[in-house]
Design a protein around this motif. Structure first.
Motif: not given
Length: 206
Positions: A85-114
């Protein structure tokens, strides 16, 4: 799936990490030279292939990337051992990719997180909480998606930071073990011509 092989430290065993165990109790079922690990919810979280070199040769140390043919061999071993009942997928999408930050807002409960909305491959947008001071909308960055293994061995899974869900990690050059990484803290900002969704090659552990 994350594949890890370190014969010097672990022995001739391929470790396959299938999912976050969520800190739950685990059960192990072993048949011949394969162990299947599930958590108390019945979710498959990992497999161990013992005596790997009896049927396969893997180059590298740490996180490894079996070819499609090698994964087919692993699936063959699962079937021969009775794990039908177990089969490993033979193809997978990459785990490290180029991303684009579309939006960035301050975390409401932190002074440094976004809180960001970051586009990755195939148009998917992930909510990622980031603590780097230099994060900003409009940047192209390196994203470690859920299921990624960082060069230092840390695994990336969905989580909650100060009450906000986060689905991945926006990485610094040092976290990626890139050569000549700057000493100053902060995420790696890629050139404008970087292509969103393309796989990004990370460094290796020392």
């Amino acid at each position: 799936m994350i594949y890890s092989y370190n014969p010097q430290q672990v022995g001739d065993t391929l470790l396959v990490i299938a999912a976050d165990d969520k800190g739950l109790e685990q059960s192990v079922e072993r048949k011949f030279n394969i162990a299947v690990i599930k958590n108390s919810e019945g979710t498959l979280v990992g497999l161990n292939f013992f005596q790997l070199s009896d049927f396969m040769t893997l180059a590298g140390k740490g996180q490894v990337y079996p070819t499609e043919a090698q994964i087919q061999l692993l699936n063959q071993q699962l079937q021969l051992s009775g794990f039908h009942d177990i089969q490993l997928p033979t193809t997978e999408a990459p785990k490290f990719v180029v991303g684009y930050v579309k939006t960035c807002i301050e975390h409401p409960d932190s002074d440094h997180l976004h809180i960001t909305e970051t586009e990755v491959d195939n148009g998917e947008v992930l909510q990622i909480v980031c603590g780097a001071a230099n994060i900003a909308a409009g940047q192209k960055v390196v994203v470690a998606k859920p299921g990624a293994m960082m060069p230092d061995g840390m695994l990336i899974w969905p989580g909650v930071l100060r009450g906000v869900e986060s689905y991945g990690m926006i990485c610094s050059a040092r976290e990626l073990h890139l050569s000549n990484a700057p000493e100053k803290k902060g995420i790696l900002v890629l050139p404008e011509d970087a292509v969103v969704g393309e796989a990004f090659a990370v460094g290796s552990a020392n």
